[in-house]
Design a protein around this motif. Sequence first.
Motif, short mmCIF file in Angstrom:
data_model
loop_
_atom_site.label_atom_id
_atom_site.label_comp_id
_atom_site.label_asym_id
_atom_site.label_seq_id
_atom_site.Cartn_x
_atom_site.Cartn_y
_atom_site.Cartn_z
N SER A 393 13.29 -39.84 -36.03
CA SER A 393 13.97 -40.02 -34.74
C SER A 393 13.03 -40.61 -33.70
N THR A 394 13.57 -41.49 -32.88
CA THR A 394 12.79 -42.03 -31.75
C THR A 394 12.49 -40.94 -30.72
N VAL A 395 13.32 -39.91 -30.69
CA VAL A 395 13.16 -38.83 -29.72
C VAL A 395 11.92 -37.99 -30.03
N ALA A 396 11.37 -38.15 -31.22
CA ALA A 396 10.16 -37.41 -31.58
C ALA A 396 8.95 -37.85 -30.76
N ASP A 397 9.05 -38.98 -30.08
CA ASP A 397 7.98 -39.42 -29.18
C ASP A 397 8.00 -38.52 -27.95
N SER A 398 7.34 -37.39 -28.04
CA SER A 398 7.45 -36.37 -27.00
C SER A 398 6.86 -36.83 -25.67
N TYR A 399 5.88 -37.73 -25.70
CA TYR A 399 5.28 -38.18 -24.44
C TYR A 399 6.31 -38.93 -23.60
N THR A 400 7.17 -39.69 -24.28
CA THR A 400 8.20 -40.45 -23.58
C THR A 400 9.41 -39.59 -23.24
N TRP A 401 9.82 -38.75 -24.18
CA TRP A 401 11.09 -38.06 -24.06
C TRP A 401 11.01 -36.70 -23.37
N ARG A 405 3.90 -30.24 -20.92
CA ARG A 405 2.67 -30.27 -20.12
C ARG A 405 1.65 -31.22 -20.78
N HIS A 406 2.07 -32.42 -21.09
CA HIS A 406 1.14 -33.40 -21.65
C HIS A 406 0.08 -33.76 -20.62
N TYR A 407 -1.15 -33.84 -21.07
CA TYR A 407 -2.17 -34.38 -20.18
C TYR A 407 -1.93 -35.88 -20.08
N PRO A 408 -1.91 -36.45 -18.90
CA PRO A 408 -1.55 -37.87 -18.76
C PRO A 408 -2.46 -38.79 -19.57
N ARG A 409 -1.85 -39.74 -20.22
CA ARG A 409 -2.63 -40.75 -20.95
C ARG A 409 -3.16 -41.82 -19.99
N GLU A 410 -2.41 -42.04 -18.93
CA GLU A 410 -2.81 -43.06 -17.97
C GLU A 410 -3.84 -42.46 -17.00
N PRO A 411 -4.71 -43.29 -16.44
CA PRO A 411 -5.69 -42.76 -15.47
C PRO A 411 -5.00 -42.22 -14.22
N TYR A 436 10.75 -30.85 -14.76
CA TYR A 436 9.82 -31.56 -13.87
C TYR A 436 8.36 -31.31 -14.26
N ARG A 437 8.09 -30.69 -15.39
CA ARG A 437 6.72 -30.26 -15.69
C ARG A 437 5.74 -31.41 -15.78
N THR A 438 6.15 -32.52 -16.37
CA THR A 438 5.24 -33.66 -16.46
C THR A 438 4.86 -34.15 -15.07
N MET A 439 5.83 -34.30 -14.21
CA MET A 439 5.58 -34.74 -12.84
C MET A 439 4.71 -33.73 -12.10
N LEU A 440 5.00 -32.46 -12.24
CA LEU A 440 4.22 -31.43 -11.54
C LEU A 440 2.79 -31.38 -12.03
N ASN A 441 2.60 -31.63 -13.33
CA ASN A 441 1.24 -31.65 -13.86
C ASN A 441 0.43 -32.80 -13.26
N ILE A 442 1.06 -33.96 -13.17
CA ILE A 442 0.36 -35.12 -12.58
C ILE A 442 0.07 -34.86 -11.11
N VAL A 443 1.03 -34.30 -10.40
CA VAL A 443 0.84 -34.00 -8.98
C VAL A 443 -0.32 -33.03 -8.79
N SER A 444 -0.39 -32.03 -9.63
CA SER A 444 -1.48 -31.05 -9.53
C SER A 444 -2.84 -31.72 -9.73
N LEU A 445 -2.91 -32.61 -10.72
CA LEU A 445 -4.17 -33.31 -10.99
C LEU A 445 -4.50 -34.29 -9.87
#
Length: 666
Positions: A393-401, A405-411, A436-445
């Motif tokens: 499944s394409t949905v298995a790309d957890s970073y996209t989907w 709490r992924h650590y951002p790949r982008e700087p 919103y966890r991905t967004m909140l993680n980036i905001v925190s960093l």
Amino acid sequence: MSSTPGLPYVAGIDGLRAIAVLAVIVFHVDFLRFLPGGFTGVDMFFVISGYVISRSLAQTSGLPLRAFLLEFYQRRLLRILPALLLVLTASVLMSALIIPPVWLSSQNEDTGLAAFVGLSNLVLAWQTDTYFSPKAEFNPYLHTWSLGVEEQFYLLLPTVILLWLRYRENSVIARCLLPALTLASLAWCAVQTHAAPLSAFYLLPSRFWELAAGALLFQAIGQGRLTRLQPWHRQAMLVAGLALLAAGFILTPAARFPYPWALVPVLGTVLLIAAVVLGSDRPAGPLLTVLQWPALTYVGRLSYSLYLWHWPVAVFLRWTIGLEALWIQLAYPLLVFGLAAASYHWVEMPVRRGGTRWHRRAGLSMCGGLTAMGLCAGIAAWTIHSTERLSLSTVADSYTWHAYRHYPREPIEKIDQPGLQGRQLFVLGDSHTAAYRTMLNIVSLRLGIDVVEYERGGCAVVSLLDADPSACATWQSSALADIQARAKPGDVVFLASLRMPELAGRDWQQGEDSIFEQARGERTVQHAQAARQAADAVLEPLQAAGLTVLIDAPSPVFKAPANRCSDPFNRMNPICTPGLSVEHDRIVQLRAPQMHLLTILTREYPALNVWDPLPILCPGNTCSAYDSNETPLFADADHLSGHGNRVLEPSFTALLIHLYAPLRTR
């Protein structure tokens, strides 16, 4: 009826097993809504197991205790384990291939791994979803809860039956132990059904009485209490038993189960077993002849394999092509019967009837079985851990989907401002808080602030639609009290929840105009008043504490879940037919009452600020679950994807900097 040597075969017992498993299967595929209480077939199995196992134990009661227990557990292991390990391992692999890691995956994985050791019922009892909830439809291991109950029952029954067999003539305790445990379990079931429904449904203490009912029947027959029955008595028992089963299959409500409604199929099964067993050496009447019909008894012999296979097959069909079409519902039983027959003839029976040294020695059988269990569980754990690599499944790309709490790949360009030092962001709400966890993680960093989450699925906070759920009142009060205790003046409290009527799962064949009118009409004047009162109850104490409050305005919702409709093997599913886009104007109309209430609240509460993601997520005339690059903005019908989080983060970060800005001047 039993694989124990020396026990005569009673065909009617297999006829009862067939009725039980067919009822469960019909219920689970919801075939024409024919048997709304068909899930009580499991209660039939409990009673049958209690009787059959007690009868089997009586054949070896003369053995020394150690040999008696080893003999029993060897038979149980050979009976249960081979087919179970096959189905569980196949289900884990199939899940990894076609069911991507989504919001329900952790529950599935925990249940599946626990099922290898007979503890899946404990895992399910500790979760928040009931046996009848929508999430349960996609857990391919859900049905193993009943096996867990039976396996835990087997830890107690041999000792209880052995005491009765050996000491009933001289010991009141031996005679009364099983009846006392049965009554205690029934009383506990009555209490738990209302106080702790999940525990009542899934755990042995409130189900013990059902299995014990079969064991008590064995004791009654063994003591000759039912041998004086006349033929017409047995016919009456058959008629009454079948009538009770029919009542259970048709009338049993999920809301009040297992007590008192489980009494209906349990009593019906007890009557039927008694009639079948006591009539096995006499000419069969018409009802008993039906129960002894070779085709039905063959289904009964397949019942264990049928039960194991029917549910995961239904889950995988439901996830991919769907179960709604009549031709699929007709093909489904053929597939299940094929798998069950192959499992029975090529796995179950060869292992149970083998004459090797491994079979003849109970200790070797136990060691071999436990080794196989550990090996299969290890394979399952590795498969689950590797799902993202194995999945089709394409949905298995957890970073996209996924909003994990992924650590951002982008700087991440960090913003260092004095006004941000020591600041905290408290986030409170339902599953959309977690979204919103991905967004909140980036905001925190990026800002160097502490983010503290309070999230509970289904517990909206200031929903703007209606009163906040009463079942969540204690949790909400506790979370708000904790925020007020930990927060400092000027900290931000972000209230994130679903604030739109859900569109997925509606009958879109009625037409879009009709459905949207229906959705808008669900928020009545009474609902609006309750929503206002709920908002005041939250906003007043937060403002009084000197905190800044931030609410996300209602975001787009969709008619189908993106994660269910993004792969070639599930796009044809009827659930995907409504599509993954909605007109912008319809979203604006759907959220207009909530936006009006927000306008009023921002005038009355200076501490309240509104962040509106809609212009970013839906910049054109059509709102889509995907952006212009065909990358998902939403993980399902209303929760953001990981990519959607990253799209929104700059806007959210800029607003937070603005909200914290007055602190720099203090």
